[in-house]
Design a protein around this motif. Structure first.
Motif, mmCIF file in Angstrom:
data_model
loop_
_atom_site.group_PDB
_atom_site.id
_atom_site.type_symbol
_atom_site.label_atom_id
_atom_site.label_comp_id
_atom_site.label_asym_id
_atom_site.label_seq_id
_atom_site.Cartn_x
_atom_site.Cartn_y
_atom_site.Cartn_z
ATOM 1 N N ASP A 94 -0.854 16.764 -1.984
ATOM 2 C CA ASP A 94 -0.984 15.553 -2.801
ATOM 3 C C ASP A 94 0.360 15.003 -3.256
ATOM 4 O OD1 ASP A 94 -3.708 15.547 -2.525
ATOM 5 O OD2 ASP A 94 -4.079 16.689 -4.364
ATOM 6 N N ALA A 95 1.293 15.885 -3.600
ATOM 7 C CA ALA A 95 2.613 15.429 -4.048
ATOM 8 C C ALA A 95 3.335 14.689 -2.922
ATOM 9 C CB ALA A 95 3.444 16.617 -4.522
ATOM 10 N N VAL A 96 3.202 15.185 -1.697
ATOM 11 C CA VAL A 96 3.837 14.536 -0.546
ATOM 12 C C VAL A 96 3.182 13.180 -0.293
ATOM 13 C CG1 VAL A 96 4.265 14.717 1.937
ATOM 14 C CG2 VAL A 96 4.561 16.711 0.472
ATOM 15 N N LYS A 97 1.863 13.110 -0.436
ATOM 16 C CA LYS A 97 1.153 11.837 -0.248
ATOM 17 C C LYS A 97 1.651 10.790 -1.242
ATOM 18 C CE LYS A 97 -3.136 13.866 1.442
ATOM 19 N NZ LYS A 97 -4.558 14.089 1.169
ATOM 20 N N ALA A 98 1.834 11.198 -2.495
ATOM 21 C CA ALA A 98 2.286 10.251 -3.516
ATOM 22 C C ALA A 98 3.696 9.759 -3.213
ATOM 23 C CB ALA A 98 2.239 10.917 -4.894
ATOM 24 N N ARG A 99 4.599 10.680 -2.845
ATOM 25 C CA ARG A 99 5.978 10.262 -2.531
ATOM 26 C C ARG A 99 6.014 9.434 -1.252
ATOM 27 N NH1 ARG A 99 7.427 15.478 -4.634
ATOM 28 N NH2 ARG A 99 7.474 16.392 -2.560
ATOM 29 N N LEU A 100 5.145 9.755 -0.295
ATOM 30 C CA LEU A 100 5.085 8.997 0.954
ATOM 31 C C LEU A 100 4.624 7.564 0.688
ATOM 32 C CD1 LEU A 100 5.393 9.110 4.031
ATOM 33 C CD2 LEU A 100 3.017 9.818 4.161
ATOM 34 N N ALA A 101 3.653 7.395 -0.189
ATOM 35 C CA ALA A 101 3.179 6.050 -0.529
ATOM 36 C C ALA A 101 4.289 5.242 -1.192
ATOM 37 C CB ALA A 101 1.962 6.137 -1.442
ATOM 38 N N ALA A 102 5.081 5.907 -2.037
ATOM 39 C CA ALA A 102 6.182 5.201 -2.702
ATOM 40 C C ALA A 102 7.284 4.840 -1.699
ATOM 41 C CB ALA A 102 6.747 6.072 -3.817
ATOM 42 N N LEU A 103 7.581 5.748 -0.780
ATOM 43 C CA LEU A 103 8.635 5.493 0.209
ATOM 44 C C LEU A 103 8.206 4.452 1.236
ATOM 45 C CD1 LEU A 103 9.912 9.096 0.985
ATOM 46 C CD2 LEU A 103 11.221 7.264 -0.053
ATOM 47 N N ALA A 104 6.931 4.444 1.602
ATOM 48 C CA ALA A 104 6.462 3.549 2.658
ATOM 49 C C ALA A 104 6.471 2.092 2.224
ATOM 50 C CB ALA A 104 5.061 3.955 3.095
ATOM 51 N N GLY A 105 6.174 1.834 0.968
ATOM 52 C CA GLY A 105 6.181 0.460 0.477
ATOM 53 C C GLY A 105 5.149 -0.396 1.191
ATOM 54 N N ARG A 106 5.595 -1.502 1.796
ATOM 55 C CA ARG A 106 4.691 -2.438 2.447
ATOM 56 C C ARG A 106 4.122 -1.904 3.751
ATOM 57 N NH1 ARG A 106 8.018 -7.706 2.986
ATOM 58 N NH2 ARG A 106 6.468 -7.976 4.590
ATOM 59 N N ARG A 107 4.673 -0.822 4.265
ATOM 60 C CA ARG A 107 4.151 -0.243 5.515
ATOM 61 C C ARG A 107 2.846 0.504 5.299
ATOM 62 N NH1 ARG A 107 9.687 2.588 7.287
ATOM 63 N NH2 ARG A 107 9.684 2.880 5.047
ATOM 64 N N MET A 108 2.479 0.756 4.033
ATOM 65 C CA MET A 108 1.237 1.450 3.703
ATOM 66 C C MET A 108 0.188 0.410 3.310
ATOM 67 S SD MET A 108 -0.043 4.730 3.039
ATOM 68 C CE MET A 108 1.255 5.775 2.482
ATOM 69 N N THR A 109 -0.993 0.477 3.942
ATOM 70 C CA THR A 109 -2.058 -0.463 3.611
ATOM 71 C C THR A 109 -2.772 -0.017 2.344
ATOM 72 O OG1 THR A 109 -3.734 0.708 4.903
ATOM 73 C CG2 THR A 109 -2.418 -0.959 6.069
#
Length: 141
Positions: free
Chosen positions: A51-66
């Motif tokens: 879950d921690a990786v998912k949260a940081r990934l969402a923050a890093l991805a920015g507009r690339r995440m739907t």
């Protein structure tokens, strides 16, 4: 299985690829072939990511995440489909590795030294004196 880090493995079935026509230069080739790759990875739904990786990934991805939590990476730098596939996969793995890296340690609050405080105040005094010399004084009658 794709090894991202020693602890994180991704199942290849979680990644989908779509091919589309690349924009930009390329002559007649660009109008005939679908060389660009759009890689999709359902990051939020992935059972292999903590879950921690998912949260940081969402923050890093920015507009690339739907909004649904799907990470979309488009690669069209190269002229061939295979090179674009490799490029998109490498960019996905690099993003996940960056999200999986441990966060930096919290900053320890420090106070300025006495010498630095003294130097700062002296420079402010000098600057104020320079500005006072420039000030126009009203003429006396």
């Amino acid at each position: 299985m794709i090894r991202v880090t020693p602890r994180i493995l991704l199942d290849e079935s979680e990644i989908t690829e779509d091919f589309l026509r690349a924009s930009g230069p390329g002559g007649q080739n660009v109008n005939k072939l679908e060389t660009a790759v759009q890689l999709r990875f359902a990051a939020i739904a992935s059972p292999r990511l903590p879950d921690a990786v998912k949260a940081r990934l969402a923050a890093l991805a920015g507009r690339r995440m739907t909004k649904d939590g799907v990470l979309v990476i488009t690669a069209q730098r190269h002229r061939t489909r295979e090179r674009n596939r490799e490029d998109a996969l490498e960019r996905l793995l690099a993003l996940i590795r960056e999200a999986a890296a441990p966060p930096p340690p919290p900053r320890k609050a420090t106070t300025p030294t006495a010498g630095s405080r003294k130097r700062r105040l002296e420079s402010k005094t000098r600057r104020g004196a320079t500005k006072r010399l420039r000030a126009s004084r009203p003429e006396e009658e």
